[in-house]
Write an enzyme that holds these catalytic residues in place. Structure first.
Site, PDB file in Angstrom:
ATOM      1  N   ASP A  82     -22.813   7.270 -20.457  1.00  0.00           N
ATOM      2  CA  ASP A  82     -21.587   6.661 -20.987  1.00  0.00           C
ATOM      3  C   ASP A  82     -21.582   5.169 -20.624  1.00  0.00           C
ATOM      4  O   ASP A  82     -21.755   4.815 -19.449  1.00  0.00           O
ATOM      5  CB  ASP A  82     -20.397   7.387 -20.329  1.00  0.00           C
ATOM      6  CG  ASP A  82     -19.057   7.022 -20.930  1.00  0.00           C
ATOM      7  OD1 ASP A  82     -19.018   6.621 -22.111  1.00  0.00           O
ATOM      8  OD2 ASP A  82     -18.040   7.153 -20.211  1.00  0.00           O
ATOM      9  N   ASP A 233     -11.795  11.357 -20.065  1.00  0.00           N
ATOM     10  CA  ASP A 233     -12.017  11.256 -18.623  1.00  0.00           C
ATOM     11  C   ASP A 233     -10.688  11.352 -17.863  1.00  0.00           C
ATOM     12  O   ASP A 233     -10.485  12.222 -17.027  1.00  0.00           O
ATOM     13  CB  ASP A 233     -12.739   9.942 -18.300  1.00  0.00           C
ATOM     14  CG  ASP A 233     -13.105   9.844 -16.833  1.00  0.00           C
ATOM     15  OD1 ASP A 233     -12.964  10.845 -16.102  1.00  0.00           O
ATOM     16  OD2 ASP A 233     -13.548   8.762 -16.390  1.00  0.00           O
TER      17      ASP A 233
HETATM   18  P1  13P Z   1     -10.206   8.027 -20.967  1.00  0.00           P
HETATM   19  O1  13P Z   1     -10.433   7.957 -19.491  1.00  0.00           O
HETATM   20  O2  13P Z   1      -9.102   7.140 -21.408  1.00  0.00           O
HETATM   21  O3  13P Z   1     -10.104   9.422 -21.435  1.00  0.00           O
HETATM   22  O4  13P Z   1     -11.543   7.410 -21.662  1.00  0.00           O
HETATM   23  C1  13P Z   1     -12.760   8.027 -21.467  1.00  0.00           C
HETATM   24  C2  13P Z   1     -13.873   7.269 -22.105  1.00  0.00           C
HETATM   25  O5  13P Z   1     -13.730   6.645 -23.138  1.00  0.00           O
HETATM   26  C3  13P Z   1     -15.197   7.330 -21.451  1.00  0.00           C
HETATM   27  O6  13P Z   1     -16.131   6.545 -22.108  1.00  0.00           O
HETATM   28  O1  G3H Z   2     -15.426   4.615 -19.628  1.00  0.00           O
HETATM   29  C1  G3H Z   2     -14.904   4.698 -18.538  1.00  0.00           C
HETATM   30  C2  G3H Z   2     -14.786   6.014 -17.859  1.00  0.00           C
HETATM   31  O2  G3H Z   2     -13.447   6.415 -17.762  1.00  0.00           O
HETATM   32  C3  G3H Z   2     -15.493   6.060 -16.538  1.00  0.00           C
HETATM   33  O3  G3H Z   2     -15.107   5.155 -15.580  1.00  0.00           O
HETATM   34  O4  G3H Z   2     -17.049   4.177 -14.259  1.00  0.00           O
HETATM   35  O5  G3H Z   2     -14.823   4.668 -13.184  1.00  0.00           O
HETATM   36  O6  G3H Z   2     -16.343   6.513 -13.845  1.00  0.00           O
HETATM   37  P1  G3H Z   2     -15.871   5.109 -14.130  1.00  0.00           P
HETATM   38 ZN    ZN Z   3     -15.398   4.785 -22.975  1.00  0.00          ZN
END
Ligand code: 13P
Ligand code: G3H
Ligand code: ZN
Length: 285
Positions: A82, A233
């Site tokens: 991601d 997330d």
């Molecule tokens: P949210 O935390 O807003 O659900 O977004 C998740 C996300 O886009 C991870 O790439």
């Molecule tokens: O895209 C963002 C996600 O919510 C993950 O964030 O790098 O804090 O795990 P993180």
């Molecule tokens: Zn994202």
């Protein structure tokens, strides 16, 4: 079952007119909650590792946990990077066994974003790995984007057409009004005409980031207009925290981490399953 590529699950999603959930995984309990939900709902599923997850758990642990979980699942599981912003890290993920990667060049000038994304696609495609690209800036819910700023931040449909043609990506992450993090009472204002135009011009699966807290009817409308991968997330973090807090409040003398984490996992499974039902991917595996 071995890990499958993103393009494989998104091909079925295109044919069936549904979306597949991409859930951020950071530790054992989150991986188990997501996989058990997929198994119980007979759903394909995407587990994704963010920059924060890689820093927290390390690539080796993430790959081992997800591979072990996927091995017994009997449903298609994608392991996806991601928001990869570093070419070398993207290569490391491919080498460690990810079946899909995102190269997020949205902070770069367009030409550079095109050049690096195309390079990632050439390498990834040679070994059967899918690539998600990003165009436009998907911010955090704390960033207020004014009406005047919209055009500068949101994905431009004509640019998206060019980006997709020149890079050969499998899925496109778009900035259309959603944001990462909790919306805190305000509702995201999604630019659906823009989404429709991007989809018309690119014809590829669209990825909705920042989908936690997006109202159900907006998610359904997005899917109708071509959203095929939906990132969640924050909803999982909130469910985990709720389960843990409630348990500790009710059992202040407990010192067994396994007992504390069981209700956190239960809460996470409830939210993951409800999202799967909303996305229309249940019973598709
Ligand atoms: P949210 O935390 O807003 O659900 O977004 C998740 C996300 O886009 C991870 O790439
Ligand atoms: O895209 C963002 C996600 O919510 C993950 O964030 O790098 O804090 O795990 P993180
Ligand atoms: Zn994202």
């Amino acid at each position: 079952m071995n890990l499958v590529s993103l393009s494989e699950v998104l091909k079925s999603a295109e044919d069936g007119g549904y979306a597949v959930g991409a859930f951020n995984a950071n530790n054992l309990e989150i991986v188990q909650a997501i996989i058990e939900s997929a198994v119980e709902e007979r759903s394909p599923v995407i587990l994704q590792a963010s920059q924060g997850a890689i820093k927290y758990a390390g690539l080796e642990y993430i790959v081992s946990m997800v591979r072990t979980a996927a091995g017994n699942a009997g449903v298609p599981v994608v392991l996806h990077l991601d928001h990869g912003t570093d070419f070398a890290q993207v290569m490391r993920c491919i080498r460690h066994g990810f079946s899909s990667v995102m190269f997020d060049g949205s902070a770069l000038p367009l030409e550079e974003n095109v050049a690096i994304t195309r390079n990632v696609v050439e390498i990834a495609a040679a070994v059967g790995i899918s690539v998600e690209g990003e165009l436009g800036k998907i911010g955090g819910t704390e960033d207020e984007i004014s009406v005047e700023e919209k055009d500068a931040f949101f994905t431009d449909p004509a640019e998206a057409e060019r980006f997709v043609n020149e890079t050969g990506i499998d899925a496109l992450a778009v900035a259309i009004g959603t944001a990462h993090g909790p919306y805190k009472g305000k509702k995201p204002e999604i630019d659906f005409p823009r989404l429709e135009r991007i989809r018309e011009l690119t014809g590829i699966p669209i990825v909705m980031h920042g989908a936690s807290g997006v109202p159900d009817e907006d998610i359904r409308k997005g899917i109708q207009l071509g959203v095929r991968k939906i990132n969640i997330d924050t909803d999982i973090r909130q469910a985990f925290t709720k389960g843990l807090h409630e348990f500790i409040r009710a059992n202040p003398d407990n010192i067994d981490p396994r007992k504390m984490l069981a209700p956190a996992k239960k809460e996470m499974k409830e939210i993951v399953k409800s999202k799967m039902r909303l996305f229309g991917c249940c019973g598709k595996a």
